[in-house]
Design an enzyme around this catalytic site. Structure first.
Site, PDB file in Angstrom:
ATOM      1  N   ASP A  66     -20.819  11.217  23.188  1.00  0.00           N
ATOM      2  CA  ASP A  66     -20.702  11.503  24.607  1.00  0.00           C
ATOM      3  C   ASP A  66     -19.848  10.393  25.238  1.00  0.00           C
ATOM      4  OD1 ASP A  66     -21.236  12.659  27.132  1.00  0.00           O
ATOM      5  OD2 ASP A  66     -22.846  11.227  27.459  1.00  0.00           O
ATOM      6  N   LYS A  67     -19.388  10.617  26.450  1.00  0.00           N
ATOM      7  CA  LYS A  67     -18.560   9.600  27.108  1.00  0.00           C
ATOM      8  C   LYS A  67     -19.353   8.807  28.133  1.00  0.00           C
ATOM      9  CE  LYS A  67     -16.061  10.372  30.664  1.00  0.00           C
ATOM     10  NZ  LYS A  67     -16.476   9.271  31.558  1.00  0.00           N
ATOM     11  N   SER A 110     -12.796  20.775  41.019  1.00  0.00           N
ATOM     12  CA  SER A 110     -11.907  20.663  39.858  1.00  0.00           C
ATOM     13  C   SER A 110     -10.676  21.539  39.982  1.00  0.00           C
ATOM     14  CB  SER A 110     -12.678  21.028  38.585  1.00  0.00           C
ATOM     15  OG  SER A 110     -13.193  22.339  38.684  1.00  0.00           O
ATOM     16  N   LYS A 127      -6.555  12.874  49.761  1.00  0.00           N
ATOM     17  CA  LYS A 127      -6.424  12.085  48.533  1.00  0.00           C
ATOM     18  C   LYS A 127      -6.671  13.017  47.353  1.00  0.00           C
ATOM     19  CE  LYS A 127     -11.244  10.482  48.364  1.00  0.00           C
ATOM     20  NZ  LYS A 127     -12.145   9.334  48.432  1.00  0.00           N
ATOM     21  N   ARG A 172      -7.494   5.265  36.323  1.00  0.00           N
ATOM     22  CA  ARG A 172      -7.527   6.547  37.025  1.00  0.00           C
ATOM     23  C   ARG A 172      -6.761   6.404  38.332  1.00  0.00           C
ATOM     24  NH1 ARG A 172     -13.601   9.105  36.759  1.00  0.00           N
ATOM     25  NH2 ARG A 172     -14.065   8.677  34.576  1.00  0.00           N
ATOM     26  N   THR A 192     -17.545  15.666  26.003  1.00  0.00           N
ATOM     27  CA  THR A 192     -17.976  15.237  27.335  1.00  0.00           C
ATOM     28  C   THR A 192     -17.931  16.401  28.306  1.00  0.00           C
ATOM     29  OG1 THR A 192     -17.483  13.735  29.165  1.00  0.00           O
ATOM     30  CG2 THR A 192     -15.622  14.486  27.861  1.00  0.00           C
ATOM     31  N   ASP A 225     -17.062  15.840  31.347  1.00  0.00           N
ATOM     32  CA  ASP A 225     -16.108  15.422  32.369  1.00  0.00           C
ATOM     33  C   ASP A 225     -14.847  16.266  32.314  1.00  0.00           C
ATOM     34  OD1 ASP A 225     -17.571  13.517  33.641  1.00  0.00           O
ATOM     35  OD2 ASP A 225     -16.889  11.871  32.382  1.00  0.00           O
ATOM     36  N   ASP A 233     -26.587   9.527  25.416  1.00  0.00           N
ATOM     37  CA  ASP A 233     -27.620   8.845  26.189  1.00  0.00           C
ATOM     38  C   ASP A 233     -28.332   9.765  27.167  1.00  0.00           C
ATOM     39  OD1 ASP A 233     -25.392   9.148  27.910  1.00  0.00           O
ATOM     40  OD2 ASP A 233     -26.193   7.583  29.207  1.00  0.00           O
ATOM     41  N   ASN A 274     -28.444  16.078  28.098  1.00  0.00           N
ATOM     42  CA  ASN A 274     -27.466  17.077  27.676  1.00  0.00           C
ATOM     43  C   ASN A 274     -26.878  16.774  26.304  1.00  0.00           C
ATOM     44  OD1 ASN A 274     -26.067  14.823  28.535  1.00  0.00           O
ATOM     45  ND2 ASN A 274     -24.392  15.977  29.436  1.00  0.00           N
TER      46      ASN A 274
END
Length: 1632
Positions: free
Chosen positions: A631-632, A809, A830, A865, A945, A947, A1075, A1078
């Site tokens: 996982d990330k 998204s 933004k 990012r 992930t 994300d 962790d 999921n």
């Protein structure tokens, strides 16, 4: 410009090759390299997908086609829409059930799962049968059971049939106890969760979804748990809380927007939760309810929480007017608001008997109404009916679910948002039409249906995932929530994603079944041979057997006698299938689990937890992992964002260095330029300079200097320079950051520290941006009804928020419309750079666009990012017109999202760039290094992930998982055909570069840098198609040929399917680490599941096989403990089968000499004790303690792990070799004593004969036991004191048993010790038999180690000799290796340097003696004067190795040869130069120099010392100067050169790998100055390099010295040793 005109695809888009069917599909796949290009391509791919969808919707033809195909596609995708499999459920609240949903008695037909969860494998009822079933899946256990049954019949001649059941019973019992302990630990955690406290609506209110009597027939039969009765667990809970509740604090459930405050306090210390008086409508108090203010999983008990929350409750609630987030301890009903909108019917008469009650999580049912408070956890999947917020908002933390600590907003259903008391609940009437339970965590579709209280008109309102709270999440920043339970227990989304707890078995254990079957076939053949020949012997007539063996046959039938002989042999030879193997394995793996848990290097101090093995029987699988699925969020990252850099008006600010930059520098060999300590010091200085500049210009009361991450003195100068044009741009930029967000401001201590602001946001990105604005002098102070308050460089400003266009998204941007203090309207926006750039004004400054784009590309390539910040001014008329259209779009019933997007496009255009931000997602400590080490070990890492695509790519570059030299393929498609084309394009791309793939087991485990590397990045929608039966084979081929795969937006179920695909499709060993809850599904699916602990505990750690604190511990777990465990268990298995073959076949060879009647060769006690006492412990010690190489050596050479990936330590070839060796040794063990007994004398020293069966059998058994134990000793790599005791002690114990048992009165063994031990025959036979038996193994082992060594053999020899210890900077354990008189800690051990061999141009500089560490750091200078190469320095107790720009990896086949030695020459004081060495050996010279050489290479001399004599450039002389104070000391050992006929003794142990330069000897090799002074000669180079006459020469390691080189004498005619003096002199020869 109209909306349609702006949204029309550009010419570039129309000519996109994706829309051109004439182009070959394999060309449609783009590959990118840099982070910026990868991010840009991912955004473009998503935009192309959106355009394809919009084009399909825009055409009527395509619309009709989509309508006809939509149900099918939805079903395929598994999206939880109308086609979700299962039965929809209606959840009723004060509403009668329909006639179709009740039975004849009016009871509901539907039965729902309990809220009690169970993650254990067993229950009390199923433990015995299920555990026995699992144990008897082992073929050997079935075989042992059959033998036990057979031995109970006396006809088969078993000596003690009833005793034979004990070993099997012992195995089954020990294994069952181990499994029971493991499962009990899980059950205690389950019970802790199930008995957590929750508040539900009860009393006089009835849940109509549940039957009147929900008990099972069993409970009804025995009268258990009658309806309405308070159970024992609930009573305990209420009694426990009664003592801590009732502190006199009453809390009103008022809305935050009401005129009354949400908190009202009143003293009432005398009341408790058990005796509260009731009041009438509008004033009746709720029962006292204790709040839990801490957050962990499982939740704290109420007693644990009371220690902090209640003792401070009065203080906390006294500050309620300023602190909205306090601990709630009691509730009082609020005065209802007379709202006529929604489900509340104010005309309805109620009894007023309903009340809130405390109960347990496991008591909740579908349809219950629950009350949740701030910081409590959600006990089931719950729809939000009402919250304390006036707008119906609440905030959720999903750390237990997905590891993220940022807040996620949820809102109440509008129709029920006015509910705020018990009376409101009783007056409400509605039902929820819900979809069936399913696994998707991100989608939910339901409809709330009700009748308008005034008109009676049916109404409905959609319920989505935004109104649903998932089990395991925590409430944050919300005083209270009233919710409806929809899914419970096993139906909750988190449990559906978890699956059942699997029973895992190691790979070697599965392979053992084959070996057992082979041995069983061998056993059957042995018994068949014995039975056939026994029958033939019985059939013979006229033999002596008719006279001497009358009545010995069990029957008169030869055939039946042969069958009985077959079974008797089966019992006699049963040890060839070792039952003790399974007992020993359980013992060994328990010891291994203990060692793993006690490893101090895997102990994590912040959580106070070591590595916890939860499944003990799979430790050997840790040494064979080929794929790691991670996982990330929370696993690789800390989920902490830091504002590192920004670009404003085309000027970049920020001095920080990212992890990606450090990784790139390391790969390029420039790691020394980015030393973390130097960087931290530099940044601290720059930060101080920046803060000082800002403090002089304005006062920022809200700054938090320790959290300031945007370090840029230039920014402070530009911001405070009033004459600069840049100042206005910076102010506008940071003002936008302070206003354009959805962050909540919190003051943890408003009284003590009113200027301390913390920000809580839906995304950590937003919190980091607002915090950066705060620390730059633009703090966001908070939101209120009147507007948003900020400060601008000390001056307060208030803005009015008119509209907020939220981020998602699809939009990839967020906008706010604000009214400024001067009345003007401004839009701040933004988002992603590509999205913002599409919406810039036509007349925008092109230079600013280009420069900002370059800055963002640079930021992205550094692993940051990026977001682009823009704005535009609005006119009043434009805003009013747009606002009406936007409101109409938000109220649309159909196509709401599309209408909102269209409305947003009408105002988000003609933007002006303010600047760009760059955030770093902070990685956990050591993650890049851990990933690099796993790659070097040949392990492939996949990131799975939830994300978004861009986030995953950024993290991939940050942690060095994705590199700029990789070809990155981004797969994004929205149909099966497009997915197929993308995957086939990727396969063609790889095949064109690397050629056809090879799945050879011996080639598994990739070598980094050996060939071109590829990476795949795929999103969740595309992965769903890729995992379909039609495409999963293609996707598997593509993914397994790549070095890295990153899967984004994947659900927990998809994670598990991906792991299963690789595990089953490639038969590969997989490990999953995560962790969050999921991650549980993939953790359980993988061969090994690892969970990370968190501050609040972790659902993943509860379900994992191994749980620890940080990702970096995975390297030690796999490369050290895993590799050791695999090696140990593999060797242990082989040695077990070997020793049982030796023992059993020796008995088999005896069959021809006893007419094949299964007579025991050995005395029966030896048969019982052979596997129990005499030979079991050496093998157990081998499996528990053996180490082929040291832990530090294993980490220094991670490439050694590849043998486990390829399964080379436990192969069937190795099994057959050990079996064959055992067969040979059994023949030697039997026939040599047989020949001695046949050909030798039969009389012992005391006159007694030594011809009995017990004499012969005892000799054979002693030889077999001695050989077996010695054989295990030969195969042991790491001899500890335990190994010595056990290997030799087992043989000694066997001898003692012979002595002791000889004095027992027995028919066949009395006085055996007197007969055997007194004669030379017995001892000579034992030694000769063992020597001949073990000789082949010893010879093969010797030749293998010398002539065909494995990598690990070479590393082991380097370690044993001490060379590797020197390079790693490790002290020698044995001081006896240090020559007498030397000081072992005067010099440092040299370390790994560059990845190349030593050359003559590289010389060692002066050793800097360190008084603290007892070692010095060796610095090196190039003789050409070109500068200093990078130097390895210790970090964290270990030495880091600097890589060269072109890294080469350790491979025994690529070891470079040694440099040739020059011919040595000697110069005598007389001036004679000769190659003849002096007659005496050299001594030690002591040289003193400064740390740096003076100009012209001259060494400073003492005035009292004479100048050095003239010498040739190649002459090594030692000046006799007394050094000044503080000078450094350098010692050099002098070796005499070998003669021409002498061997050089340079074996493979001294050869240098591609990752080291030279092996310098440590200080323990040298003599001190007090011993000698003399000249120095270096074997490695033989001469000094010109220009550096005084520099220390590199010395060869110990392995490269002739054996007699340790003789040290003085060169010259005087044997007296020279002591240190002010001016020592030397008259002997000098080495040239």
């Amino acid at each position: 410009m109209t909306f349609l005109g702006r949204n029309h695809p550009s010419a570039e888009d129309l000519t996109d090759e994706e829309n051109d069917d004439t182009i070959d599909p394999e060309l449609r796949l783009r590959t990118v390299r840099t982070a910026a290009s990868a991010l840009a391509e991912s955004i473009k791919s998503e935009q192309r997908a959106e355009k394809r969808k919009s084009l399909r919707k825009g055409s009527r033809f395509f619309r009709k086609q989509a309508q006809t195909k939509r149900p099918e596609s939805v079903t395929k995708e598994g999206g939880p829409t109308k086609e979700v499999p299962g039965v929809r459920r209606n959840v009723y609240v004060n509403h009668p059930l329909s006639a179709m949903e009740v039975d004849n008695g009016g009871e509901p037909l539907a039965r729902y799962a309990r809220n009690k969860v169970r993650t254990t494998k067993y229950t009390i009822i199923t433990f015995v049968p299920k555990n026995l079933y699992e144990q008897f899946r082992r073929v050997a256990n079935l075989f042992f059971l059959s033998l036990v049954v057979l031995q109970l019949f006396p006809v088969f001649g078993a000596a003690a049939g009833s005793i034979a059941v004990l070993p099997l019973l012992f195995i089954l019992t020990v294994t069952a106890i181990k499994d029971g302990v493991e499962d009990y630990r899980r059950s205690t955690l389950d019970e802790e969760v199930n008995t957590s406290a929750v508040t539900k609506f009860a009393g006089g209110w009835r849940n109509v979804n549940q039957p009147t009597d929900p008990r099972s027939w069993f409970e009804k039969l025995f009268g258990l748990n009658s309806p309405g009765k308070v159970t024992k667990g609930v009573r305990k809970l209420r009694d426990r809380e009664a003592g801590v509740a009732g502190q006199g604090i009453q809390i009103m459930l008022n809305k935050a927007g009401d005129s009354q405050t949400s908190f009202q306090t009143a003293p009432d210390a005398s009341s408790s939760s058990m005796d509260l008086p009731r009041r009438g409508a509008g004033g009746r108090r709720l029962e006292d309810i204790q709040s839990i203010d801490s957050h962990r999983y499982p939740p704290h008990s109420i007693g644990e929480a009371s220690g902090t929350s209640l003792s401070e409750s009065s203080t906390i609630l006294a500050k309620a007017s300023t602190d909205q987030f306090g601990s709630l301890s009691q509730y009082q009903q609020s005065i209802h608001s007379q709202s006529t909108v929604g489900v509340i019917d104010w005309r309805k008469r109620i009894r007023g008997s309903a009340q809130w009650e405390r109960t347990l999580w496991k008591k909740l049912e579908v349809g219950d109404i629950v009350l949740l408070r701030d910081n409590e956890q959600v006990p089931a999947d719950i729809v939000v009916l009402s919250t304390s917020d006036a707008d119906g908002m609440c905030y959720l933390e999903t750390k237990n679910l997905d590891g993220e600590t940022n807040l996620k907003p949820r809102r109440a259903v509008k129709a029920t948002s006015s509910i705020s008391s018990e009376e409101d609940m009783e007056r409400s009437s509605f039902y929820l039409d819900s979809e069936p339970p399913h696994q998707n965590l991100y989608l939910y579709h339901g409809v709330l249906r009700y009748k308008d209280p005034t008109t009676g008109e049916p109404k409905q309102e959609p319920v989505t995932i935004n109104e649903l709270l998932l089990r395991g999440c925590a409430i944050r920043n919300t005083n209270w929530i009233i919710g409806l339970v929809v899914f419970t227990g096993a139906d909750t989304k988190i449990m559906l994603n978890g699956g059942d707890t699997p029973s895992k078995r190691s790979k070697i254990e599965k392979e053992t079944n084959f070996n057992v079957l082979v041995n069983f076939v061998v056993l059957t053949m042995m018994c068949t041979i014995a039975a056939i020949f026994s029958g033939l012997e019985d059939a013979r007539t006229g033999t002596s057997a008719t006279l001497f063996e009358e009545g010995s046959d069990p029957t008169s039938s030869y055939i039946i006698n042969a069958i009985i002989t077959f079974v008797s042999c089966l019992i006699a030879f049963q040890n060839i299938v070792p039952i003790s193997l399974y007992i020993s394995i359980e013992i060994v793996k328990t010891i291994q689990a203990y060692f793993i848990s006690q490893d101090i290097e895997m102990y994590y101090q912040p959580y106070d937890t070591p590595c916890v093995p939860k499944t003990w029987n799979i430790s050997d699988d840790l040494g064979q992992i080929e794929y790691v699925f991670s996982d990330k969020t929370g696993t690789l990252t800390q989920n902490i964002m830091e504002f590192q850099k920004c670009s404003v008006n085309g000027i970049a600010y920020g001095e920080g260095v990212t992890e990606a930059q450090r990784g790139a520098a390391t790969r390029e060999g420039k790691a020394d330029t980015l030393d973390p300590h130097e960087l931290n010091e530099k940044l601290a200085t720059l930060k101080h300079q920046m803060l000082t500049t800002m403090e002089r210009a304005f006062k920022n009361r809200y700054i938090q200097p320790d959290k300031l991450t945007l370090v840029s003195p230039k920014l402070a100068e530009d911001l405070t320079n009033r004459a600069s044009d840049q100042r206005a741009h910076l102010i506008a930029f940071f003002r936008a950051l302070a206003l354009c967000h959805s962050v909540l401001a919190d003051r943890p201590d408003p009284q003590g520290d009113p200027h301390h602001l913390d920000y809580k946001a839906e995304s950590p990105d937003e919190a980091a941006l607002v915090a950066a604005a705060r620390d730059a002098g633009f703090p966001f102070l908070g939101k209120s009804k009147d507007g948003i308050d900020i400060e601008v460089m000390g001056q307060r400003e208030r803005y009015t928020l008119l509209k907020m266009l939220e981020f998602n998204s699809t939009r990839k941007r967020m906008s706010v419309v604000m009214r400024c203090p001067d009345g003007r309207l401004v839009l701040y926006c933004k988002g992603a750079d590509s999205v913002i750039y599409e919406r810039l004004a036509k007349d925008h400054d092109p230079a600013l666009k280009e420069q900002t784009s370059k800055d963002m590309e640079m930021f992205a390539n550094n692993g940051l990012r990026t977001l682009c910040i823009a704005y535009r001014w609005l006119e009043e008329d434009e805003y009013l017109n747009w606002s009406r259209k936007y409101d109409d779009a938000t109220n649309a019933i159909e196509g709401r999202e599309e209408e909102i997007d269209k409305a947003n496009e009408l105002i988000e255009h003609s933007l002006q760039i303010l600047g760009a931000t760059a955030l770093e997602d902070k990685l956990q400590e050591g993650v890049p290094e851990a990933i690099e080490m796993l790659h070097r070990a040949g392990i492939k890492l996949w990131i799975l992930t939830g994300d978004k695509l861009q986030t995953a790519i950024e993290i991939g570059f940050s942690c060095n998982l994705l590199k700029n030299d990789m070809d990155i393929m981004i797969l994004s498609a929205d149909s099966m055909e497009q997915t197929r084309a993308k995957i086939e394009g990727g396969l063609n791309k790889i095949a064109s570069v690397l050629g056809p793939p090879s799945w050879d087991q011996r080639k598994r485990g990739f070598v980094p840098g050996l060939q071109a590397s590829f990476a795949v990045v795929i999103d969740g929608d595309t992965l769903r198609h890729a995992l379909s039966p039609e495409l999963k084979g293609l996707f598997l081929n593509l993914g397994t040929q790549c070095e890295t795969v990153v899967c984004c937006r994947v659900s927990p179920a998809q994670k598990a399917l991906t792991v299963k695909l690789v595990k089953d499709g490639r038969n590969a060993m997989t490990l999953s680490i995560g962790d969050g809850a999921n991650d549980v599904a993939m953790i359980q699916e993988a061969n090994i599941g690892c969970g990370l602990f968190g501050l609040e505990g972790s659902q993943a750690a509860m379900s994992a096989d191994y749980a620890f604190g940080q990702f970096r511990f995975l390297t030690k777990l796999l490369l050290v403990h895993g590799r050791w465990s695999y090696q140990r268990v593999a060797d242990m298995h082989s040695n077990f089968f070997y020793k049982n073959v030796v023992w059993t076949f020796a008995m088999f060879w005896y069959l021809p000499f006893n007419t094949f009647d299964a007579t025991y060769l050995y005395q029966y006690t030896f048969i019982l004790l052979y596997n129990l006492v005499f030979t079991s412990l050496p093998v157990i010690v081998l499996g528990a303690f053996d180490q082929d190489i040291n832990a530090k050596a294993a980490l220094a050479f991670p490439q050694l792990y590849v043998r486990g990936i390829r399964g080379l330590e436990y192969t069937r070839t190795k099994f057959w070799l050990y079996m064959t060796d055992g067969l040979y040794q059994s023949a030697v063990i039997f026939f040599i004593p047989y020949l001695v007994w046949t050909l030798g004398l039969t009389i012992s020293w005391n006159g007694k004969t030594i011809e009995s069966l017990s004499d012969f059998g005892t000799t054979v058994s002693v030889a077999a036991i001695f050989a077996a134990n010695t054989y295990v000793g030969i195969n042991t790599h790491y001899w500890t004191i335990i190994t010595w005791i056990v290997v030799f002690g087992s043989t000694i114990v066997m001898m003692l048993w012979i002595v002791i048992y000889s004095f027992f009165i027995t028919s066949d063994f009395i006085d055996e010790v007197i007969i055997l031990f007194g004669g030379i025959t017995f001892w000579a036979t034992i030694l000769l038999s063992a020597a001949i038996a073990l000789a082949p193994r010893f010879i093969v082992k010797f030749f293998t180690a010398v002539y065909t060594p494995l990598d690990k053999n070479i590393v082991r020899e380097m370690w044993v000799k001490g060379d590797l210890k020197d390079q790693l900077g490790i002290n020698h354990r044995k001081e006896k290796k240090v020559p007498k008189g030397s000081q072992s800690n005067l010099e440092a051990a040299p370390m790994f340097q560059g990845q190349h061999n030593r050359s003559l141009s590289e010389m060692s500089s002066v050793h800097d003696q360190s008084s603290n560490a007892g070692r010095a750091i060796c610095s090196r200078e190039d003789s050409s004067g070109s500068g200093n190469p990078p130097v390895a320095t210790p970090a964290g107790g270990r030495f880091e190795i600097n890589s060269s720009p072109q890294p080469s990896y350790y491979s025994v086949s690529e070891l470079p040869p040694q440099s040739p030695l020059p011919s040595p020459k000697y110069k005598y004081p007389s001036g004679e130069i000769t190659s003849t060495p002096p007659s005496r050996r050299t001594s030690i010279a002591t040289t003193r120099t400064y740390g740096r050489s003076p100009p012209h290479g001259q060494m400073p001399m003492s005035p009292a010392s004479p100048p050095p004599p003239p010498r040739s450039p190649n002459t090594l002389q030692v000046p006799g100067a007394a050094p000044p104070p503080g000078a450094f000391e350098m010692q050099m050992r002098v070796r005499s050169p070998p003669n021409d006929h002498e061997p050089h003794y340079y074996g493979h142990g001294v050869e240098r790998s591609g990752s080291s330069t030279s092996y310098n000897t440590a200080a323990d090799e040298f003599w001190t100055a007090e011993d000698d002074s003399g000249s120095t000669y270096d074997h490695a180079h033989g001469q000094r390099s010109p220009g550096l006459p005084h520099q220390h020469q590199h010395l060869q390691p110990r392995g490269g010295v002739p054996p007699d080189d340790d003789d040290r004498t003085t060169i010259g005619g005087n044997d007296t040793r020279h002591r240190r003096s002010a001016a020592p002199s030397w008259d002997g020869p000098m080495a040239l």
